[in-house]
Design a protein around this motif. Structure first.
Motif, PDB file in Angstrom:
ATOM      1  N   ASP A  96       0.811  -1.211   0.000  1.00  0.00           N
ATOM      2  CA  ASP A  96       0.000   0.000   0.000  1.00  0.00           C
ATOM      3  C   ASP A  96       0.851   1.270   0.000  1.00  0.00           C
ATOM      4  O   ASP A  96       0.355   2.379   0.232  1.00  0.00           O
ATOM      5  N   MET A  97       2.140   1.146  -0.293  1.00  0.00           N
ATOM      6  CA  MET A  97       3.046   2.288  -0.265  1.00  0.00           C
ATOM      7  C   MET A  97       2.943   3.078  -1.570  1.00  0.00           C
ATOM      8  O   MET A  97       2.996   2.513  -2.659  1.00  0.00           O
ATOM      9  N   ASP A  98       2.779   4.399  -1.453  1.00  0.00           N
ATOM     10  CA  ASP A  98       2.689   5.263  -2.628  1.00  0.00           C
ATOM     11  C   ASP A  98       3.919   6.141  -2.740  1.00  0.00           C
ATOM     12  O   ASP A  98       4.589   6.462  -1.761  1.00  0.00           O
ATOM     13  N   ASP A  99       4.218   6.549  -3.976  1.00  0.00           N
ATOM     14  CA  ASP A  99       5.338   7.443  -4.252  1.00  0.00           C
ATOM     15  C   ASP A  99       4.860   8.468  -5.283  1.00  0.00           C
ATOM     16  O   ASP A  99       4.732   8.148  -6.470  1.00  0.00           O
ATOM     17  N   VAL A 100       4.563   9.680  -4.824  1.00  0.00           N
ATOM     18  CA  VAL A 100       4.049  10.758  -5.676  1.00  0.00           C
ATOM     19  C   VAL A 100       2.800  10.264  -6.411  1.00  0.00           C
ATOM     20  O   VAL A 100       2.720  10.246  -7.645  1.00  0.00           O
ATOM     21  N   GLU A 101       1.817   9.800  -5.649  1.00  0.00           N
ATOM     22  CA  GLU A 101       0.511   9.373  -6.128  1.00  0.00           C
ATOM     23  C   GLU A 101       0.550   8.125  -7.001  1.00  0.00           C
ATOM     24  O   GLU A 101      -0.434   7.780  -7.636  1.00  0.00           O
ATOM     25  N   ILE A 102       1.681   7.462  -7.057  1.00  0.00           N
ATOM     26  CA  ILE A 102       1.782   6.200  -7.786  1.00  0.00           C
ATOM     27  C   ILE A 102       2.136   5.112  -6.777  1.00  0.00           C
ATOM     28  O   ILE A 102       3.011   5.307  -5.942  1.00  0.00           O
ATOM     29  N   ASN A 103       1.444   3.974  -6.869  1.00  0.00           N
ATOM     30  CA  ASN A 103       1.767   2.878  -5.963  1.00  0.00           C
ATOM     31  C   ASN A 103       3.225   2.468  -6.145  1.00  0.00           C
ATOM     32  O   ASN A 103       3.682   2.216  -7.264  1.00  0.00           O
ATOM     33  N   MET A 104       3.962   2.406  -5.040  1.00  0.00           N
ATOM     34  CA  MET A 104       5.397   2.138  -5.096  1.00  0.00           C
ATOM     35  C   MET A 104       5.690   0.767  -5.710  1.00  0.00           C
ATOM     36  O   MET A 104       6.623   0.620  -6.518  1.00  0.00           O
ATOM     37  N   VAL A 105       4.917  -0.245  -5.354  1.00  0.00           N
ATOM     38  CA  VAL A 105       5.170  -1.585  -5.884  1.00  0.00           C
ATOM     39  C   VAL A 105       4.993  -1.590  -7.396  1.00  0.00           C
ATOM     40  O   VAL A 105       5.813  -2.154  -8.137  1.00  0.00           O
ATOM     41  N   ALA A 106       3.927  -0.935  -7.889  1.00  0.00           N
ATOM     42  CA  ALA A 106       3.702  -0.862  -9.331  1.00  0.00           C
ATOM     43  C   ALA A 106       4.847  -0.129 -10.020  1.00  0.00           C
ATOM     44  O   ALA A 106       5.340  -0.546 -11.076  1.00  0.00           O
ATOM     45  N   LEU A 107       5.280   0.978  -9.421  1.00  0.00           N
ATOM     46  CA  LEU A 107       6.383   1.758  -9.999  1.00  0.00           C
ATOM     47  C   LEU A 107       7.656   0.932 -10.061  1.00  0.00           C
ATOM     48  O   LEU A 107       8.394   0.964 -11.061  1.00  0.00           O
ATOM     49  N   LEU A 108       7.925   0.178  -8.996  1.00  0.00           N
ATOM     50  CA  LEU A 108       9.142  -0.639  -8.970  1.00  0.00           C
ATOM     51  C   LEU A 108       9.099  -1.737 -10.020  1.00  0.00           C
ATOM     52  O   LEU A 108      10.118  -2.035 -10.666  1.00  0.00           O
ATOM     53  N   SER A 130       2.756  -6.789 -16.232  1.00  0.00           N
ATOM     54  CA  SER A 130       1.458  -7.347 -15.830  1.00  0.00           C
ATOM     55  C   SER A 130       1.288  -7.270 -14.321  1.00  0.00           C
ATOM     56  O   SER A 130       0.196  -6.988 -13.815  1.00  0.00           O
ATOM     57  N   ARG A 131       2.363  -7.502 -13.583  1.00  0.00           N
ATOM     58  CA  ARG A 131       2.284  -7.412 -12.117  1.00  0.00           C
ATOM     59  C   ARG A 131       1.995  -5.983 -11.672  1.00  0.00           C
ATOM     60  O   ARG A 131       1.220  -5.760 -10.736  1.00  0.00           O
ATOM     61  N   ALA A 132       2.619  -5.022 -12.333  1.00  0.00           N
ATOM     62  CA  ALA A 132       2.350  -3.624 -11.993  1.00  0.00           C
ATOM     63  C   ALA A 132       0.888  -3.284 -12.231  1.00  0.00           C
ATOM     64  O   ALA A 132       0.265  -2.551 -11.447  1.00  0.00           O
ATOM     65  N   LEU A 133       0.307  -3.835 -13.285  1.00  0.00           N
ATOM     66  CA  LEU A 133      -1.082  -3.516 -13.635  1.00  0.00           C
ATOM     67  C   LEU A 133      -2.081  -4.208 -12.721  1.00  0.00           C
ATOM     68  O   LEU A 133      -3.213  -3.750 -12.587  1.00  0.00           O
ATOM     69  N   ARG A 134      -1.683  -5.282 -12.078  1.00  0.00           N
ATOM     70  CA  ARG A 134      -2.576  -5.889 -11.093  1.00  0.00           C
ATOM     71  C   ARG A 134      -2.700  -4.996  -9.871  1.00  0.00           C
ATOM     72  O   ARG A 134      -3.710  -4.993  -9.192  1.00  0.00           O
ATOM     73  N   VAL A 135      -1.649  -4.230  -9.599  1.00  0.00           N
ATOM     74  CA  VAL A 135      -1.682  -3.296  -8.479  1.00  0.00           C
ATOM     75  C   VAL A 135      -2.347  -1.984  -8.895  1.00  0.00           C
ATOM     76  O   VAL A 135      -3.200  -1.450  -8.189  1.00  0.00           O
ATOM     77  N   SER A 136      -1.972  -1.470 -10.051  1.00  0.00           N
ATOM     78  CA  SER A 136      -2.483  -0.168 -10.532  1.00  0.00           C
ATOM     79  C   SER A 136      -2.920  -0.297 -11.985  1.00  0.00           C
ATOM     80  O   SER A 136      -2.123  -0.080 -12.911  1.00  0.00           O
ATOM     81  N   PRO A 137      -4.183  -0.669 -12.227  1.00  0.00           N
ATOM     82  CA  PRO A 137      -4.637  -0.931 -13.598  1.00  0.00           C
ATOM     83  C   PRO A 137      -4.666   0.296 -14.503  1.00  0.00           C
ATOM     84  O   PRO A 137      -4.683   0.148 -15.720  1.00  0.00           O
ATOM     85  N   ARG A 138      -4.625   1.498 -13.924  1.00  0.00           N
ATOM     86  CA  ARG A 138      -4.660   2.711 -14.741  1.00  0.00           C
ATOM     87  C   ARG A 138      -3.271   3.337 -14.873  1.00  0.00           C
ATOM     88  O   ARG A 138      -3.133   4.523 -15.174  1.00  0.00           O
ATOM     89  N   TYR A 139      -2.235   2.545 -14.671  1.00  0.00           N
ATOM     90  CA  TYR A 139      -0.859   3.038 -14.728  1.00  0.00           C
ATOM     91  C   TYR A 139      -0.419   3.048 -16.197  1.00  0.00           C
ATOM     92  O   TYR A 139      -0.039   2.028 -16.778  1.00  0.00           O
ATOM     93  N   ALA A 140      -0.457   4.235 -16.819  1.00  0.00           N
ATOM     94  CA  ALA A 140      -0.203   4.363 -18.258  1.00  0.00           C
ATOM     95  C   ALA A 140       1.178   3.851 -18.642  1.00  0.00           C
ATOM     96  O   ALA A 140       1.353   3.219 -19.694  1.00  0.00           O
ATOM     97  N   LYS A 141       2.170   4.137 -17.808  1.00  0.00           N
ATOM     98  CA  LYS A 141       3.545   3.746 -18.144  1.00  0.00           C
ATOM     99  C   LYS A 141       3.688   2.229 -18.197  1.00  0.00           C
ATOM    100  O   LYS A 141       4.458   1.702 -19.000  1.00  0.00           O
ATOM    101  N   ALA A 142       2.935   1.524 -17.347  1.00  0.00           N
ATOM    102  CA  ALA A 142       2.996   0.060 -17.351  1.00  0.00           C
ATOM    103  C   ALA A 142       2.404  -0.499 -18.639  1.00  0.00           C
ATOM    104  O   ALA A 142       2.949  -1.427 -19.247  1.00  0.00           O
ATOM    105  N   TRP A 143       1.267   0.085 -19.084  1.00  0.00           N
ATOM    106  CA  TRP A 143       0.669  -0.364 -20.339  1.00  0.00           C
ATOM    107  C   TRP A 143       1.601  -0.045 -21.518  1.00  0.00           C
ATOM    108  O   TRP A 143       1.750  -0.837 -22.448  1.00  0.00           O
TER     109      TRP A 143
END
Length: 785
Positions: A96-108, A130-143
Motif C-alpha cells: 500500500d506504499m505510494d510514491d508521488v501518487e503512484i503505488n510504489m510496488v507498481a512503480l518498482l 502485468s504485475r504492476a497492472l494488477r496493483v495499478s490498472p490505470r498506470y499508463a507507463k505500465a501499459w
C-alpha cells in the motif's frame, strides 16, 4: 539454542536422554515447567514472536533507498546492479506504499521491467508489467512498457491493445505523443505481418502429466517394517510412483537462489511474498500456491475508462487476472509464517517443516471437522528410541519453541502442554527418518554450441540438496545399496522410476544414500546407522561383491596379479559378509562354483579367489589371490605424499589456470599411485577424471579423451554398465569427442540417451539440459553431410 541447552538442569537432561516414546509426555511437561520459570526462555520467545521486534516485515525506508540506488545504476547503464536493487526494493516495499501518487510496488515493477528490457529479457519484462497492472490498472507507463515488450516479441495485436489502453489513461500531452508514435510502429508491423504475430505464453510453463501405470502394494515385512512391492512384472524404465509432498521447505543455503515453493532456480524477475520479506518465488503461480491470494486488487477503480471498448476492457481484466484463476483451495504452506516474524528464518529447516505439517493437520481438521491425530495422521515410523541424548534434548527444546511460535494463530488447537510437545518431538523424529532431500542437478553454464571450443562439459555434474520434503507414500519405499528403482524430482514432485526389469512380488527399493560402487560397505553402513538408525542388510551389504572389494583396495606386489589387498577395517566388514552367507559350509564343500553363483559375480575369482575356499581366513594386508604381503603403512605414506600434488591440480582446475609443471607433477603422482592402489580403486578413476579435465583446459584434447576413457573403464568395474554414474562420465567423453570431430561421439551420445532414459524417462532432458545440446550437435553434424 546452546544457552537454553546449558541452562537445563543435569538431572532433567539425564531424564530426557533416557526417555522412551511412552515417557515423552512426562519429560516434555518437566521441561515446559522449567522453561516457564526461565527469563532466558521467555526473552527468546519474545525475540522470535513479538511484532514490535519482527525483522522480516516490509520496510518503507529501506525500499525507497534500494529504489534510489536502482535508479542511479540504471542511469549509468549498469543494468545488472539496477536489477538487483529494484528486486530488493520490490521485496521490501509494502503493497500500500505510494510514491508521488503512484503505488510504489507498481512503480518498482515498471522500473524493473525497463531494466529487463534493456537486458534483452523480454518475457520477464512482460511479466513485470502485468504485475504492476494488477496493483495499478490505470498506470499508463505500465501499459506503454508492456506494449513495447509485445512489439519486440512480435505480439502485435496485444501490443496495439496495450498502447490503446495506455493512450486512454495517459493525461499528459507529451506522453500521448510518445504512445501514438509507438502505436504507429505496432500498426505498421501488424499490417506487414498480415497476422496477429507470435503466440507466446508469458509463464512458459509446459506441463507433461505422465501417468503411473504400475500397480503397487504396501506390505509388512519381517525385517524392514513396511515395504512397497509390485503386483505385476515391471519393465525397465517404467514410472512406478508419482507424488506431491505433504509438506516441504527450502534449505537455508538456497533461500536467495531458488524458489521457495517449487525449488527451481530463481529467474531475473523474482517476486516475493506480499506481506513479509522472507520467501522468494519464481512465478505468480508459485507465490499463490505458497501464500494464497492474500490481497484482492478488485477494489482498484476503472474510473475514467468509460469510453473504452468492451474488448479492451475484457483484455484489461485478463491481463490483471494473470494466474489468479488457479485453484487455491489447498492449504497455503507459508500463510502462518507470513506476519513478518523471523522465527521461520531463524529456526532449523526441519523444525519449520514440522510447523508446516502441524498447521496442515490443524487446517484439514478445521475444514473437515475430523478428529485428526498428529502422530497417526501421517502414519510414519520414527527413531526416537535410537537417538543420541543431544538430539533428544534438542528435539524437546525446539518442539516447545515451535509451539510458542504458532500460538498467535492456533492457540486453541495447539495448547502448550506436555502431550502436545511430545507429539511434536515424535513428529521431528519422523521427519528425520522419513523426509527426502529434494535435489537439483548443478552443472557449469555452457554458452553456445557444444562443438565450439570452451563449451565442453568436462567437470562433474553436482547433485545439490535444495529442499526437504515429506512424501507420505514415498516414505514406504525401503532402502537398498543395490536399488532397483530411482527417485528424482521435477519441481517438488517426486517421481520413482524402475531401473531394471522387476518380477511380480519383488520389493521396490531405492537408495537413501551412497550405493555400491560409490562408497565401500563400512562407510555406507556408518552413514545409514547415523542418519536413519538402522543396519542395512541388503544384498550389497550382506554378500561379497567386486565393487566393495576393490573400491578402496591396494594392489598386489606381484606385477601381473590382479588380487586385492584390504586394510583392517575393510577386511573386517567383508569377513562379516562371509558369515552372513547361509549354509556356507555346504556351499564350500560341494563346489566353489556354487558359491560364485550365490554371490552372482563370477569376477570375484579374478580379484579375490581365496575367499571362495572353504578354509580361507580373510586377512588384511595379504593378497586375496596369491597371498602376497604388502606393508600398508608404507603404502599409505606414499599415497599421502601424492595428495599434496593432487590438491594443487584440483586448485588449478578450479581457477582454470593449469600450469604445465602442475600437470606433469599430477601425471607422475598418478603413475606412482597406480603402483600402490588396485587398478579398480575408485581413487584412480577420480584422478583420471581430473587429469582429463586438466588436459582439456590446456588444449590437449586427445590426452583428455584418453584419461576420460580410463576413468570410465574403472567405473564400469564398480557399477552396472548402464548405471547413471557411467552416464555422467560419458557426457564428458562425448563433449570431448565432439570437439575433436571424433565419429565415436555418436555412439557415446546414443549410450548416454539410453542410460538417462532408464533413470529419468521422458524427463531426462529436463533434469540434464546439457543432453539437449549434445543431441543438437548430432543434428548439426548431419546437416553438414
Amino acid at each position: 539454542m546452546e544457552m537454553l541447552k546449558s541452562a537445563v538442569p543435569d538431572a532433567l537432561k539425564l531424564e530426557i536422554s533416557n526417555s522412551t516414546p511412552a515417557q515423552l509426555p512426562s519429560t516434555s511437561s518437566s521441561l515446559l515447567h522449567f522453561f516457564h520459570h526461565s527469563p532466558l526462555f521467555h526473552q527468546m520467545i519474545k525475540d522470535l514472536t513479538d511484532p514490535s521486534v519482527a525483522l522480516c516485515c516490509k520496510d518503507r525506508s529501506a525500499a525507497l533507498e534500494a529504489k534510489l540506488k536502482g535508479n542511479e545504476c540504471f542511469s549509468k547503464g549498469d543494468y545488472p546492479n539496477a536489477l538487483l536493487f529494484y528486486s530488493q526494493a520490490v521485496r521490501l516495499a509494502p503493497v500500500d506504499m505510494d510514491d508521488v501518487e503512484i503505488n510504489m510496488v507498481a512503480l518498482l515493477y515498471v522500473n524493473r521491467a525497463s531494466t529487463l528490457q534493456k537486458m534483452g529479457l523480454l518475457l520477464e519484462c512482460l511479466r513485470d508489467c502485468s504485475r504492476a497492472l494488477r496493483v495499478s490498472p490505470r498506470y499508463a507507463k505500465a501499459w506503454f512498457r508492456r506494449g513495447k515488450a509485445n512489439i519486440s516479441l512480435g505480439k502485435f495485436v496485444d501490443a496495439i491493445r496495450d498502447l490503446n489502453i495506455s493512450l486512454k489513461v495517459e493525461i499528459s500531452s507529451s506522453g500521448k505523443r510518445q504512445i501514438e508514435a509507438e502505436l504507429m510502429i505496432a500498426l505498421d508491423k501488424f499490417k506487414g505481418m498480415g497476422s496477429s504475430g507470435k503466440k507466446i505464453n508469458e509463464n512458459q510453463s509446459e506441463d507433461r502429466d505422465e501417468q503411473v501405470q504400475v500397480k503397487l502394494q504396501c506390505v509388512s515385512t519381517t525385517t524392514k517394517g513396511r515395504g512397497v512391492f509390485c503386483v505385476d512384472d515391471v519393465s525397465e524404465a517404467s514410472l512406478v510412483h508419482k507424488e506431491d509432498p505433504y509438506a516441504a521447505i527450502i534449505l537455508k543455503k538456497y533461500r536467495e537462489t531458488h524458489c521457495h515453493f517449487c525449488f527451481n532456480e530463481l529467474p531475473a524477475d523474482v517476486i516475493s511474498c506480499t506481506s513479509c520479506s522472507i520467501p522468494l518465488y519464481c512465478s505468480d503461480r508459485c507465490q499463490i500456491q505458497a501464500v494464497g491470494r492474500k490481497f484482492d486488487w478488485s477494489f482498484k477503480s476503472f474510473n475514467g475508462l468509460e469510453g473504452l471498448a468492451d474488448d479492451l476492457k475484457n483484455y484489461m481484466a485478463d491481463v490483471r487476472a494473470g494466474t489468479s484463476t488457479l485453484d487455491t483451495v489447498h492449504i497455503a504452506e507459508h500463510s502462518h509464517e507470513c506476519q513478518g516474524f523471523h522465527w521461520p528464518l531463524i529456526l532449523p529447516s526441519e523444525v519449520v517443516l514440522a510447523g508446516r505439517i502441524l498447521v496442515k493437520v490443524v487446517e484439514q481438521k478445521r475444514r473437515t471437522s475430523a478428529d485428526s491425530n498428529l502422530i497417526e495422521f501421517l502414519d510414519l515410523s520414527h527413531n526416537y528410541l535410537q537417538l543420541p541424548p543431544e538430539s533428544k534434548l534438542g528435539m524437546h527444546i525446539y518442539s516447545i519453541i515451535l509451539l510458542h511460535c504458532l500460538q498467535h494463530l492456533y492457540r486453541t488447537e495447539l495448547p502448550i502442554s506436555g502431550i502436545m510437545v511430545s507429539k511434536l518431538v515424535i513428529l521431528l523424529s519422523q521427519i528425520q527418518v522419513n523426509s527426502m532431500a529434494v535435489v537439483r542437478m548443478q552443472a557449469p553454464e555452457v554458452k553456445g554450441p557444444v562443438h565450439e571450443p570452451g563449451n565442453a562439459l568436462t567437470s562433474s555434474l553436482e547433485q545439490v540438496k535444495v529442499g526437504q520434503a515429506v512424501y507420505v507414500a514415498g516414505s514406504f519405499f525401503n532402502h537398498s545399496c543395490q536399488p532397483n528403482i530411482h527417485a528424482y524430482f521435477l519441481s517438488r514432485t517426486l517421481y520413482v522410476q524402475s531401473t531394471e526389469y522387476i518380477i511380480a512380488g519383488t520389493e521396490l527399493e531405492l537408495s537413501y544414500g551412497p550405493q555400491v560402487g560409490q562408497w565401500d560397505c563400512k562407510d555406507r553402513q556408518r552413514l545409514l546407522e547415523d542418519r536413519y538408525s538402522f543396519t542395512c542388510q541388503c544384498t550389497g551389504c550382506s554378500e561379497l561383491n567386486v565393487p566393495d572389494l576393490v573400491i578402496n583396495a591396494y594392489r598386489c606386489t606381484k606385477l601381473n596379479c590382479l588380487g586385492v589387498i584390504l586394510d583392517r577395517t575393510v577386511a573386517g566388514c567383508e569377513k562379516r559378509k562371509l558369515k552372513l552367507l547361509p549354509d556356507a559350509s555346504t556351499v564350500y564343500c560341494s563346489s566353489p562354483h556354487k558359491k560364485v553363483e550365490k554371490l552372482n559375480d563370477a569376477n570375484i575369482s579374478e580379484v579375490a579367489r581365496h575367499v571362495l575356499e572353504s578354509d580361507y581366513k580373510l586377512e588384511p594386508q595379504h593378497c586375496l589371490v596369491c597371498d602376497s604381503y604388502r606393508d600398508l603403512e608404507a603404502s599409505c605414506a606414499a599415497a599421502s605424499q601424492a595428495d599434496s600434488c593432487y590438491k594443487r591440480l584440483q586448485d588449478a582446475i578450479a581457477l582454470n589456470e593449469v600450469q604445465s609443471n602442475v600437470l606433469l607433477d599430477a601425471v607422475r603422482c598418478t603413475d606412482l599411485l597406480r603402483t600402490v592402489f588396485h587398478p579398480y580403486n575408485k581413487r584412480i578413476a577420480e584422478m583420471e577424471d581430473h587429469l582429463a579435465q586438466a588436459f582439456y583446459l590446456v588444449g590437449e584434447l586427445q590426452a583428455a579423451i584418453d584419461h576420460c576413457k580410463a576413468s570410465i573403464q574403472i567405473l564400469e568395474k564398480l557399477y552396472d554398465a548402464n548405471h547413471i554414474a557411467i552416464g555422467n562420465e560419458l557426457i564428458k567423453l562425448a563433449s570431448l569427442q565432439i570437439l575433436t570431430g571424433n565419429s565415436a561421439a555418436s555412439n557415446s551420445i546414443s549410450r548416454i540417451t539410453a542410460i538417462f532414459s532408464r533413470y529419468y524417462g521422458s524427463h531426462a532432458d529436463d533434469i540434464y539440459p546439457y543432453l539437449r545440446l549434445l543431441k543438437g550437435s548430432q543434428d548439426v553434424d548431419k546437416s553438414h553431410i
